[in-house]
Design an enzyme around this catalytic site. Sequence first.
Site, PDB file in Angstrom:
ATOM      1  N   GLY A  87       4.411  57.396 -35.268  1.00 53.16           N
ATOM      2  CA  GLY A  87       5.690  57.082 -35.892  1.00 53.16           C
ATOM      3  C   GLY A  87       5.983  55.603 -35.813  1.00 53.16           C
ATOM      4  O   GLY A  87       5.075  54.770 -35.718  1.00 53.16           O
ATOM      5  N   SER A  88       7.240  55.272 -35.809  1.00 52.21           N
ATOM      6  CA  SER A  88       7.661  53.876 -35.814  1.00 52.21           C
ATOM      7  C   SER A  88       7.562  53.272 -34.420  1.00 52.21           C
ATOM      8  O   SER A  88       7.538  53.975 -33.407  1.00 52.21           O
ATOM      9  CB  SER A  88       9.098  53.767 -36.314  1.00 52.21           C
ATOM     10  OG  SER A  88       9.985  54.376 -35.381  1.00 52.21           O
ATOM     11  N   GLY A 111       8.376  54.675 -30.581  1.00 47.37           N
ATOM     12  CA  GLY A 111       7.489  54.465 -29.442  1.00 47.37           C
ATOM     13  C   GLY A 111       8.184  53.831 -28.257  1.00 47.37           C
ATOM     14  O   GLY A 111       7.850  54.112 -27.095  1.00 47.37           O
ATOM     15  N   GLU A 171       0.636  55.881 -31.704  1.00 50.72           N
ATOM     16  CA  GLU A 171       0.187  55.293 -32.968  1.00 50.72           C
ATOM     17  C   GLU A 171       1.436  54.890 -33.742  1.00 50.72           C
ATOM     18  O   GLU A 171       2.056  55.705 -34.411  1.00 50.72           O
ATOM     19  CB  GLU A 171      -0.657  56.302 -33.760  1.00 50.72           C
ATOM     20  CG  GLU A 171      -1.920  56.769 -33.045  1.00 50.72           C
ATOM     21  CD  GLU A 171      -2.982  55.695 -32.933  1.00 50.72           C
ATOM     22  OE1 GLU A 171      -2.782  54.584 -33.476  1.00 50.72           O
ATOM     23  OE2 GLU A 171      -4.018  55.954 -32.307  1.00 50.72           O
ATOM     24  N   CYS A 173       0.210  54.059 -42.456  1.00 52.54           N
ATOM     25  CA  CYS A 173       0.333  53.111 -41.346  1.00 52.54           C
ATOM     26  C   CYS A 173      -0.659  51.967 -41.502  1.00 52.54           C
ATOM     27  O   CYS A 173      -0.458  50.879 -40.950  1.00 52.54           O
ATOM     28  CB  CYS A 173       0.142  53.821 -40.009  1.00 52.54           C
ATOM     29  SG  CYS A 173      -1.324  54.847 -39.925  1.00 52.54           S
TER      30      CYS A 173
END
Length: 509
Positions: A241-242, A246, A263, A297
Amino acid sequence: MTTPPTLGPADLARSVLARLGVDAARLDGGSMATFTPVTGAQIAALTSDTPEAVAAAVERAHAAFRIWRDVPAPRRGELVRLFGEELRAAKADLGRLVSIEAGKSPSEGAGEVQEMIDICDFAVGLSRQLYGLTIATERPGHRMMETWHPLGVVGVISAFNFPVAVWSWNTALALVCGDSVVWKPSEKTPLTALACEAILAKAVARFGGAPEGLSSVVIGGADVGEALVDNPKVALVSATGSTRMGRVVGPKVAARFGRTILELGGNNAGIVCPSADLDMALRAVAFGAMGTAGQRCTTMRRLFVHDDVYDALVPRLVRAYASVTVGNPLESQALVGPLIDARAFEAMQAALAAAKAAGGTVHGGERADIEGPGAYYVRPALVEMPEQTGPVLEETFAPILYVMRYTDFDAVLEAHNAVGAGLSSSIFTLDLREMETFLSARGSDCGIANVNIGTSGAEIGGAFGGEKETGGGRESGSDAWKGYMRRATNTVNYSRNLPLAQGVVFDID
């Protein structure tokens, strides 16, 4: 004879889900509405899981892990082999569902399912290669080695843009490594998760003897993810995700000494050098920047072009941006489909406005009148920037490519690395020195560094992940499997003596 009416995306999705074995009763009656970005129409209304339900799923997964860890790894690999077979049979339907729920083109939807098949093949071979080392020891009559053991429950939190592939990267490896899995998909793409759950259930039935709760799906929003992250029986949280997400997940898991694979964001860049094959660079940049409507991404978001070739390449890119097809991925051969929702569109427009304010020249970026007010189609935007500033330094999850001139190679390497994220990168050059410098310790600081290909389109054989604000985690190929296991160093004394390491003497009567 009349032609039967074409199903709309919502009805088509339900038809596909039925064929894949998802119970229709799960699709209605809940408060969590799901929509297709293709038209903006609602597909289903799911019931969210409560934090208590998440805790129960983790308990079942933990009990399953205690059984599964004792199953020989090659036998565990057999389950993944059967899963790969079921995915092959379901590829067309699952790929179609990805297109409906995430807005991908048919080839990209099918390609994502192919990634799932590929990681299953990789994991099956891996099930016989969970190797440890034999280590030289200074003590005579001793042997030292390392062994790898199953870790525990793996919690997977996935994003909307790759709604099934990323889960499979984690799950295929986790299963052969002896772990169990609890999956919390994005609330924007839960239907593909239910489909995957049904497909895996078919493999489990054929396998026979897999413990209940070995792999499960929990549905919901941030509270469901939080319940998974906070549970001490979840040994590893793999979250995609963003970077903002994170920053929340990482400290929470670290506080309880759990493990993470993160990630996160990727403000990926390419460098086009004077010697570059411009025809190759044009195609690679166009796909890397516009594919999946800029919602990968690994999407290329920054492009540095040498002054000597700028005027030969950039006008061609501008024409490509103006001519690329945008449209309904279910009814056309368009290369660019919709943004996921209104929020994505608003973020794109805000970034373009900021780029203009910083002196940028914007080509494209306007909304396309396709499929009505509930769908957000845009023309990809190429923005010529005077320097790397403002929105260029941030990731906007939309098809925006910022293009800048450069003259000095060392300076462009510094500019390339001067962003928070460090996922993917590429250089286009026929100069061996430039290529090797880019790949060296003082070159790209990303987890992925490519030469003469774009930033996106990673294969499962290599470990996937990045550095800095991308999180530092690795999934998929190479030795990423080690993240799903725990290592033990073993020393065996087969002599009649007890020599101590480092020459220490400790004699007792």
